[in-house]
Design a protein around this motif. Structure first.
Motif: not given
Length: 475
Positions: A19-23, A105-121
């Protein structure tokens, strides 16, 4: 399958993380570039809250194992320890990676959400009680890391590494699925405990099919670890991916790979130890030989660390080859220790990098002690720990798995490991020699930028944590 309220209690940390990652993914849509730091803070807070939920449930649960969703999800002490370690290592990765991402110039939300989804897996994987859960967790982790490697779309080397990672990862997943299908064909069940029980009681339809399924599963496990001879993706991915992405895929996923190996080998194939233990032992030998010998030839630090990863996997397999509780405990201690050491090693590369300069070559560390003795001291402790020099953490981790190999009557395997540990110490000592005994090419003092102060402090804290843990000795 009847779902009750009790099924949701063990999986609360995973549900919160989802839920937090989706938010965070939605919040990132409405943030400007100037406020991107909020995503960094929210990601760290999410990992911290997830760890608190794991600890809270762990205290209520005690030492008893708990099954949910008809046995598809297991909650036990092994899984909880690995989840806490995954959250800790991932939080350290986020802190290390921030200045690197900002500068490129890679400081984007995609890095954090991909890492968090990976942590969930990863969390699903280490709590898997069924072959279905194993595969779901594995693919959620893997698909996120494939995209993470390719996130810098302007970097041709990173794109090539992501393609190789994806193709070979798909091949390994196919072999793992093939092995799982053989287990299902021999037992008629996807539940790991049922498969283990039927294998022990002789209830499997075809024991040869069961053993062949375990062999194919070992191939999938070896690939995810990066063990030889299934290591071909590791050097190119570590070298090709941006260092911040390499930092993540080189640390936390190794904990998930151990969790997968533990669930599959102990949970479903524990009674077939006479077949797979010797295979794991020979995988350890190949990893020790290939990893250490090829690491000696490297001049690029990221490729050297990639080949050293293969050798570290060989040491970890010494514990798995034991096949008993002591061996699994030693292997888990090694996996957690290596994840911390690997994160610190790539964090040191990030610490010395700046815009337009990647501190990837060993020669880039030339004369570092003359420019910044504190940084040189940190790198020295990291390299000494990875080499297994006492009293650093890596020494105790190696001692634990060597003891497990001896207890399993594999003295020959322990001797091979000691010989190649001595050989492997050379390439770590070469980095130390370059820092302390070579003259710097650039005589200017190191840049102590305030923006990187948090990185230096966390890197120092990580080394202090490893030192304190090492002072307690191996389990």
């Amino acid at each position: 399958m009847d779902v009750t309220r009790a099924d949701f209690i063990p999986i609360v940390p995973e549900l919160f993380l989802l839920g937090a990652t989706c938010a965070i993914l939605l919040i990132d849509l409405f943030l400007s570039e100037q406020r991107r730091g909020l995503i960094h803070f929210l990601s760290l807070a999410t990992l911290a809250a997830t760890a608190v939920l794991i600890l809270r449930a762990w205290g209520d649960q005690g030492v008893a194992a708990e099954a949910a969703w008809s046995g598809m999800f297991l909650r036990d002490n092994v899984g909880d320890v690995l989840k806490l370690a995954i959250c800790l290592v991932s939080a350290v990765v986020f802190i290390y990676a921030k200045p690197y991402l900002r500068a490129r110039d890679l400081f984007k939300g995609e890095f954090y959400t991909l890492c968090l989804f990976s942590v969930l897996g990863m969390m699903l994987l280490v709590s898997a009680g069924s072959l279905i859960t194993v595969y779901l967790g594995l693919e959620l982790m893997a698909l996120s890391t494939y995209a993470l490697v390719a996130m810098d779309r302007e970097n041709r080397r990173a794109t090539e590494a992501a393609m190789k990672y994806f193709v070979l990862g798909a091949l390994a997943s196919g072999m793992l699925l093939y092995g799982m299908s053989m287990l299902y064909g021999a037992t008629g069940s996807l539940d790991l405990a049922t498969i283990s029980q039927m294998a022990a009681e002789g209830g499997a339809g075809d024991r040869r099919l069961l053993v062949l399924g375990v062999v194919f599963m070992l191939v999938g496990i070896a690939f995810k670890f990066g063990a030889a001879p299934f290591h071909m993706w590791l050097p190119d991915v570590y070298h090709g991916a941006p260092t911040a992405m390499t930092l993540f895929i080189g640390s936390a996923p190794k904990l998930a790979a151990f969790g997968m190996a533990y669930r599959l080998l102990e949970g479903s194939a524990g009674n077939l130890g006479e077949f797979w233990q010797i295979m794991v032992a020979w995988l350890a030998v190949l990893s020790l030989v290939i990893g250490n010998v090829l690491a000696l030839m490297q001049t690029n630090l990221k490729r050297m660390l990639a080949y050293s990863t293969i050798s570290h996997v060989g040491f970890l397999f010494l514990g798995l080859a034991h096949g008993g509780p002591e061996g699994y405990a030693a292997a888990m201690f090694y996996a957690i220790s290596y994840a911390l050491m690997s994160a610190a090693a790539f964090g040191a590369i990030i610490l010395l990098s700046r815009r337009g300069f990647e501190a990837e070559e060993i020669s880039d560390f030339r004369g570092l002690n003359h420019k910044n003795p504190w940084h040189a001291g940190l790198v020295l402790m990291i390299m000494a720990s990875m080499a297994g020099v006492p009293p650093f953490l890596g020494f105790w981790a190696k001692l634990a798995v060597l003891r497990a190999a001896v207890e399993a009557n594999m003295v020959w395997l322990a001797i091979v490991a000691v010989v190649f540990a001595v050989i492997g110490a050379f390439y770590y000592l070469r980095v130390i020699k370059v820092m302390y005994f070579d003259e710097p090419e650039d005589t200017t003092q190191a840049d102590d930028r305030p923006a990187d102060a948090h990185l230096r402090w966390v890197l120092s804290a990580t080394r202090c944590f490893c030192w304190c843990w090492a002072s307690r000795g191996a389990p």
